[in-house]
Write an enzyme that holds these catalytic residues in place. Structure first.
Site, PDB file in Angstrom:
ATOM      1  N   ASP A 123      -9.867 -18.670  27.437  1.00  0.00           N
ATOM      2  CA  ASP A 123     -10.694 -17.579  26.747  1.00  0.00           C
ATOM      3  C   ASP A 123     -11.147 -16.621  27.836  1.00  0.00           C
ATOM      4  O   ASP A 123     -11.251 -16.987  29.100  1.00  0.00           O
ATOM      5  CB  ASP A 123     -11.885 -18.255  26.245  1.00  0.00           C
ATOM      6  CG  ASP A 123     -12.657 -17.496  25.157  1.00  0.00           C
ATOM      7  OD1 ASP A 123     -11.876 -16.642  24.414  1.00  0.00           O
ATOM      8  OD2 ASP A 123     -13.904 -17.594  25.007  1.00  0.00           O
ATOM      9  N   ARG A 139     -29.615 -10.647  32.208  1.00  0.00           N
ATOM     10  CA  ARG A 139     -29.915 -10.016  33.779  1.00  0.00           C
ATOM     11  C   ARG A 139     -30.559  -8.914  33.662  1.00  0.00           C
ATOM     12  O   ARG A 139     -30.764  -7.987  34.789  1.00  0.00           O
ATOM     13  CB  ARG A 139     -28.519 -10.096  34.597  1.00  0.00           C
ATOM     14  CG  ARG A 139     -27.951 -11.474  34.878  1.00  0.00           C
ATOM     15  CD  ARG A 139     -26.676 -11.253  35.714  1.00  0.00           C
ATOM     16  NE  ARG A 139     -25.688 -10.704  34.742  1.00  0.00           N
ATOM     17  CZ  ARG A 139     -24.780 -11.295  34.046  1.00  0.00           C
ATOM     18  NH1 ARG A 139     -24.952 -12.761  33.804  1.00  0.00           N
ATOM     19  NH2 ARG A 139     -23.903 -10.692  33.163  1.00  0.00           N
ATOM     20  N   GLU A 196     -18.027 -16.841  18.052  1.00  0.00           N
ATOM     21  CA  GLU A 196     -17.514 -15.424  18.841  1.00  0.00           C
ATOM     22  C   GLU A 196     -16.313 -14.978  17.960  1.00  0.00           C
ATOM     23  O   GLU A 196     -15.122 -15.658  17.834  1.00  0.00           O
ATOM     24  CB  GLU A 196     -17.089 -15.732  20.234  1.00  0.00           C
ATOM     25  CG  GLU A 196     -18.328 -16.294  20.985  1.00  0.00           C
ATOM     26  CD  GLU A 196     -18.155 -16.197  22.364  1.00  0.00           C
ATOM     27  OE1 GLU A 196     -16.975 -16.414  22.959  1.00  0.00           O
ATOM     28  OE2 GLU A 196     -19.129 -16.154  23.102  1.00  0.00           O
ATOM     29  N   GLU A 198     -13.068 -13.088  17.916  1.00  0.00           N
ATOM     30  CA  GLU A 198     -12.088 -12.684  19.006  1.00  0.00           C
ATOM     31  C   GLU A 198     -10.582 -12.534  18.136  1.00  0.00           C
ATOM     32  O   GLU A 198     -10.344 -12.918  17.046  1.00  0.00           O
ATOM     33  CB  GLU A 198     -11.682 -13.568  20.155  1.00  0.00           C
ATOM     34  CG  GLU A 198     -13.195 -14.032  20.632  1.00  0.00           C
ATOM     35  CD  GLU A 198     -13.088 -14.937  22.107  1.00  0.00           C
ATOM     36  OE1 GLU A 198     -12.075 -14.892  22.414  1.00  0.00           O
ATOM     37  OE2 GLU A 198     -14.031 -15.648  22.082  1.00  0.00           O
ATOM     38  N   ASP A 228     -14.162 -18.513  18.342  1.00  0.00           N
ATOM     39  CA  ASP A 228     -14.590 -19.401  19.571  1.00  0.00           C
ATOM     40  C   ASP A 228     -16.180 -20.007  19.254  1.00  0.00           C
ATOM     41  O   ASP A 228     -16.974 -19.283  19.824  1.00  0.00           O
ATOM     42  CB  ASP A 228     -14.380 -18.860  20.668  1.00  0.00           C
ATOM     43  CG  ASP A 228     -14.432 -19.736  21.780  1.00  0.00           C
ATOM     44  OD1 ASP A 228     -13.731 -20.914  21.719  1.00  0.00           O
ATOM     45  OD2 ASP A 228     -15.116 -19.363  23.150  1.00  0.00           O
ATOM     46  N   GLN A 235     -24.626 -24.313  26.274  1.00  0.00           N
ATOM     47  CA  GLN A 235     -24.069 -23.634  27.482  1.00  0.00           C
ATOM     48  C   GLN A 235     -24.975 -23.096  28.589  1.00  0.00           C
ATOM     49  O   GLN A 235     -24.896 -23.110  29.673  1.00  0.00           O
ATOM     50  CB  GLN A 235     -23.608 -22.093  26.724  1.00  0.00           C
ATOM     51  CG  GLN A 235     -22.807 -21.131  27.760  1.00  0.00           C
ATOM     52  CD  GLN A 235     -22.147 -20.062  26.895  1.00  0.00           C
ATOM     53  OE1 GLN A 235     -21.918 -20.148  25.705  1.00  0.00           O
ATOM     54  NE2 GLN A 235     -21.197 -19.078  27.748  1.00  0.00           N
ATOM     55  N   TYR A 239     -23.837 -24.217  32.159  1.00  0.00           N
ATOM     56  CA  TYR A 239     -22.917 -23.036  32.879  1.00  0.00           C
ATOM     57  C   TYR A 239     -22.734 -22.923  34.105  1.00  0.00           C
ATOM     58  O   TYR A 239     -21.788 -22.328  34.712  1.00  0.00           O
ATOM     59  CB  TYR A 239     -22.593 -22.014  31.931  1.00  0.00           C
ATOM     60  CG  TYR A 239     -23.331 -20.974  32.175  1.00  0.00           C
ATOM     61  CD1 TYR A 239     -24.610 -20.852  32.076  1.00  0.00           C
ATOM     62  CD2 TYR A 239     -22.722 -19.749  32.858  1.00  0.00           C
ATOM     63  CE1 TYR A 239     -25.604 -19.685  32.739  1.00  0.00           C
ATOM     64  CE2 TYR A 239     -23.393 -18.758  33.305  1.00  0.00           C
ATOM     65  CZ  TYR A 239     -24.778 -18.689  33.119  1.00  0.00           C
ATOM     66  OH  TYR A 239     -25.569 -17.555  33.438  1.00  0.00           O
ATOM     67  N   LYS A 248     -18.205 -24.990  24.420  1.00  0.00           N
ATOM     68  CA  LYS A 248     -17.029 -24.327  23.732  1.00  0.00           C
ATOM     69  C   LYS A 248     -16.010 -25.308  23.334  1.00  0.00           C
ATOM     70  O   LYS A 248     -14.979 -25.005  22.785  1.00  0.00           O
ATOM     71  CB  LYS A 248     -16.443 -23.334  24.806  1.00  0.00           C
ATOM     72  CG  LYS A 248     -17.434 -22.155  25.290  1.00  0.00           C
ATOM     73  CD  LYS A 248     -17.444 -21.203  24.609  1.00  0.00           C
ATOM     74  CE  LYS A 248     -18.042 -19.963  25.238  1.00  0.00           C
ATOM     75  NZ  LYS A 248     -18.004 -18.752  24.469  1.00  0.00           N
ATOM     76  N   THR A 344     -14.938 -12.027  23.080  1.00  0.00           N
ATOM     77  CA  THR A 344     -15.786 -11.515  21.888  1.00  0.00           C
ATOM     78  C   THR A 344     -15.694  -9.831  21.946  1.00  0.00           C
ATOM     79  O   THR A 344     -15.914  -9.170  22.824  1.00  0.00           O
ATOM     80  CB  THR A 344     -17.247 -11.974  21.820  1.00  0.00           C
ATOM     81  OG1 THR A 344     -17.550 -13.264  22.186  1.00  0.00           O
ATOM     82  CG2 THR A 344     -18.098 -11.629  20.702  1.00  0.00           C
TER      83      THR A 344
END
Lengths: 411, 411
Positions: A123, A139, A196, A198, A228, A235, A239, A248, A344
């Site tokens: 992915d 962030r 997601e 995709e 997905d 997560q 992660y 996932k 995505t």
């Protein structure tokens, strides 16, 4: 832009069908309790290719008898072109229906199965607007994109065993969860379960060592829609530092028909302008992305569907060919049946967001469905439906629905 | 602790062999140009199980004719115990050699192949000292461990297509590299190519949904040594935010013989004391780790070997059973042939470090080989050899060497 190719299968000539003669997508179906077999969608019919090959009216070196498309893909580009030419000719309005007609069955009577064995699933994280949105949430807008993002298509290995065909129910997963204000993690059902939107690219030829973007483009057999499913709370806890894992691994749903690169060729388009120059090994020698209109529908249990997102595959910053070439830089061998998720696909506007994480802005902005219910993430009983089609003049090359319903967590 | 089980294959009674009757590890070999076939190592011999089964002196439902151990593993625990009992009986010093003797061949005349098809490959980060060392290098000793580390075995999906058998040459990979003081990334051969000393656990029974640690323990068929070759400079640039990808995709080497969980049973040991309590779903109902002495040898081209690390599998903070149980929490289906890398196994002392990254402390402290050369990372022509054995009273249950030589990057 090409126009509709007329077929003697009259339902294939409707401007609304996903499966005109221009498309000819490959799938695996079963009917009347028989074993799954290879077929091609044409209008509202399936042409049974296993029986057509067995009868000698279609030839593909026996690969259509295997109940999966892997063996056919392994034959290579010349065989791919040859089968497509046979089908285009035999199903054309100019052709005699007789040789193929006895091998047709109504799609409504068939059950669809995984069209190929997924060798491995990778992915990516290659949608510019998705990366910007998610990065901004986590962030801030100044540091939204990781430093490497504009230089390489960031990818990670997913779990092939959890790739399922459209229509498969999804069970809400358990996992370790720890909110920012929790003292300790706990083991509980995910409360932030998401989709997601995709595209999936299917590798149809193997490679053993680094390959160019041009070679990678040639090695891609076709495309599917791909959802997905993602547990955002699992997560968030798991992660760092090695990436998503169980978040996932519950399921990844693909649409049932492999739409070939050949069918999509008229819809090729270039990736967006580069914000920084790419190194040579990722240069695209020509347009390798596709103009494919995409949408996401959300349907509560016993409710009606609301379309919650509309976007386009052309929003990707990196094409599948670039992703596949990058995947081989280390010498990583690729195999027939490898599946590459695009990442995505979101667009620039609020209505173009390909995940609930983005639509509800991390749950802070719940959104309304048409029946007045609101959602931040998926609730038990909700059905999520991805749709996609390349739009021609008076016809569409569509993918069929990519659907899954979320069932309650195991008790 | 059990003692040596004597065999009529006299080389199996040496205290120095990796393959006494107590071991009976399963592999795939070829000799005299014939196709690869299933065999078991006994002393310096291989018992050809394909021919023994064909001759009717060993029975395993025909699975030994497949040239891979997957079909046998799929038979399940009762079949595993049954074959082991047949071999233990037939090769025992008390038995008549005749029925099996004609199916022996010297190991030195055979070529070894991948013992099983790797369904999917998952790598963990579950060695306490390794995590502490790497975390200290990157984030300082105060923040060495990520917040989740003591609560879950952190794992990520690796690439099954790049798992190779011991003896396969490794080509130094290219990748995008960007040093902290570089303005832009460049595409070049990795200059910080490394090993990771790990154990690999092989899943021998499928699961579809979450399983307990006890069930996970029962589902593990056996173990191999595993070297997860790692390009540290590629990793540093690519791994944020979704984890290692091409840095780990060049190759993962495994030792040729599957040492079964049954052979290792006398060497079971508990994981180290928990620094924080684990949630219930990760509790071990008994000792599920193994006391296996491990070492790493490094041999320059045309040079002699230096043992650069000695450690023990018992240093792991999480057992393979805990890792496998964690792997299924999301509902992730597991399949026969899934391979789980333990994570790098380092011990508390400087001489116990399972990667060159740790031994050379990120390249800042080059180390000496016995012939006076120094190393920070692997140089072209260097051969890396992992060895491992559970040490009994007068015998050892060994794995055979896990070897690879680094060849220059493609020009």
């Amino acid at each position: 832009m090409t126009t509709l190719l007329p077929s003697w299968v009259t339902s294939a000539n409707s401007p609304d069908t996903d499966f005109p003669l221009n498309n000819l997508p490959y799938g695996v179906f079963s009917a009347d309790g028989a074993a799954p077999r290879c077929g091609v969608a044409i209008g509202d019919q399936i042409l049974d290719l296993a029986s057509a090959e067995a009868a000698g009216v279609i030839t593909a070196q026996g690969t259509l008898q295997t109940g999966r498309w892997n063996a056919f893909m392994a034959l290579g580009q010349a065989a791919w072109a040859d089968l497509r030419a046979q089908l285009t000719r035999g199903l054309s309005a100019d052709a005699e229906p007789a040789p193929l007609q006895t091998h047709l069955l109504p799609m409504s009577t068939a059950r669809l199965h995984m069209p190929f064995d997924v060798a491995e699933y990778t992915d990516f994280y290659a949608g510019r607007h998705h990366a910007q949105n998610v990065g901004t949430m986590f962030r801030g807008p100044e540091n939204a994109l990781p430093p490497n993002w504009l230089h390489i298509p960031i990818g990670y290995n997913g779990r092939a065993s959890s790739v399922v065909i459209s229509g498969t129910d999804i069970t809400r997963p358990h996992g370790q969860l720890k909110g920012p204000n929790d003292d300790a993690p706990r083991f509980a059902p995910s409360a932030r379960f998401d989709i997601e939107l995709e595209m999936g690219a299917i590798v149809g030829q193997p490679s053993d060592g680094p390959i160019s973007v041009a070679q990678a483009f040639d090695n891609i057999f076709g495309y599917v829609l791909l959802n997905d499913w993602s547990a955002r709370d699992i997560q968030a806890w798991e992660y760092q530092p090695l990436g998503p894992f169980q978040a996932k691994a519950t399921a990844t749903t693909i649409s049932p028909w492999i739409v070939t690169a050949a069918a999509l060729a008229p819809f090729r388009t270039a990736t967006p302008p580069r914000e920084v120059p790419l190194l040579d090994h990722l240069h695209e020698p020509g347009p390798m992305l596709y103009d494919i209109a995409l949408q996401v529908g959300m349907t509560p249990e016993n409710g009606t569907e609301t379309v919650i997102a509309r976007t386009n595959y052309a929003e990707m910053y990196y094409s599948a060919a670039q992703q596949l070439a990058h995947h081989t830089t280390s010498g990583c061998p690729m195999r027939v049946g490898d599946l590459l998720g695009s990442g995505t696909i979101s667009g620039p506007e609020k209505g173009n967001r390909g995940s609930l994480l983005e639509i509800s802005w991390g749950g802070k902005e719940p959104f309304a469905l048409s029946d007045g219910q609101t959602r931040s993430f998926i609730e038990d009983g909700d059905t999520m439906t991805l749709r996609g089609a390349a739009i021609g003049a008076g016809y569409r090359v569509g993918f069929g629905d990519c659907v899954g319903t979320l069932r309650p967590a195991r008790s």
